[in-house]
Design a protein around this motif. Structure first.
Motif: not given
Length: 332
Positions: A97-107, A150-152, A319-320
């Motif tokens: 996946g992308s870092i963008t989707s990854g960030i929202t998932s890491l939260s 959303e978030g991706g 911030e994650v």
């Protein structure tokens, strides 16, 4: 000083644990004294890409067999958010996946870490508009509706484009849609633009009725593609993770050199196949793409910039910390 990475158990403990437990394997293996093969669960890759070709020609199976591992294809590849949930639920071991989707998932209390990075797609991601729409600049999006996931990637690309032009995000209406449900909405004119990546943009551009208003290169996208591994799997089977990385890296180099060989690997007809102009567009995009690489400290700094941007834009509540969820595959 290097940024701390995900702590792994000692090699001695790993060897003992793998010998005692394993993952997968058959009764016949146990009966003849052979160590059961480790099963690594990966989403089915479909008709195109490195994993698709690796599945079709058996090269991935052979590479993993060298470390006594085998693939179980589970579900199908798609957006990272649901894949992250499957990783957390012990239903998958690997996802991309992308870092963008990854960030929202890491939260959301992640049970996975990232271990590869592929540079942002300069040509395949961007903001699509229909030909003849009258939208000729990012400023023309003011007062209009733009479809995003959303978030991706989609939301990131739109917000990044607006920031580059100094436009308040509230002046553009974000319409949150699943990417696989957006094409019909976009083509029906129910939204004015669509912020999206190559998996969906190729068909629209290939149809001859849409084009990028701006692409990833235009907006300075840092939307890296990443591979995630379930944390417990990485701790128990570092040799398998390392073997998978090596395979992905070498295959991605070949893909960039000969993109067409990695397209339509199962079928060249039907809805899964790329034909005509769409095939040409995808070959062009793939030739400009990056290769699968280990995650470096410089990469983490760029990821952290994206995490900071997401927090500033209100996409995430805070911030994650990216470094806490990165695995250095070169040290496994």
């Amino acid at each position: 000083m290097r940024i701390p990475r995900l702590a792994l158990v000692t090699v001695t403990a790993l060897v003992t644990l793998t010998a005692l437990t394993g993952c997968g394997g058959s009764q016949a293996d146990a009966a003849d004294g052979a160590e059961p093969a480790v099963t690594i669960r990966i989403p089915d890759p479909g008709n195109s890409g490195v994993l698709a070709l690796g599945k079709q020609d058996g090269s991935l199976e052979r590479a993993l067999a060298e470390v006594n591992a085998e693939v179980a294809w589970t579900g199908s590849a798609g957006p990272f958010a649901p894949a992250a949930q499957s990783l957390n639920a012990d239903q998958l071991d690997i996802a991309t996946g992308s870092i963008t989707s990854g960030i929202t998932s890491l939260s959301q209390n992640p049970g996975f870490a990232f271990f590869t990075a592929t540079a942002p797609d300069p040509a395949g991601e961007g903001i699509l508009v229909r030909d003849g729409s009258g939208i000729d600049s990012v400023a023309d999006l003011v007062g209009r509706k733009v479809a995003v996931n959303e978030g991706g990637t989609g939301e990131y690309l739109l917000l990044k484009a607006l920031q580059e032009e100094g436009i308040d995000p509230d002046e553009v209406e974000r319409v949150y849609l699943r990417p696989d449900q957006t094409a019909a909405v976009f083509n029906a004119g129910q939204v004015d633009a669509w912020a999206v990546w190559a998996a969906y943009s190729v068909a629209e551009i290939g149809s001859g009725d849409a084009h990028f208003l701006v692409d990833g290169a235009d907006i300075g996208s840092d939307n890296y593609s990443l591979t995630a591994v379930r944390t417990e799997f990485a701790e128990q089977h570092p040799d398998v993770v390392r073997a998978l990385y090596t395979y992905l890296h070498e295959a991605s180099v070949r893909e960039r050199e000969d993109p067409e060989a990695f397209l339509n690997v199962n079928t060249d007809v039907g809805p899964q196949a790329l034909t005509g102009e769409a095939l040409r567009v995808q070959v062009e995009f793939s030739a400009q793409g990056g290769t699968v690489e280990p995650i470096t400290d410089a990469d983490i700094e760029r990821f952290q910039d994206v995490a900071r941007f997401y927090a500033e834009q209100g996409v995430t509540p805070e911030e994650v910390d990216i470094a806490a969820h990165v695995l250095d595959v070169t040290t496994l």
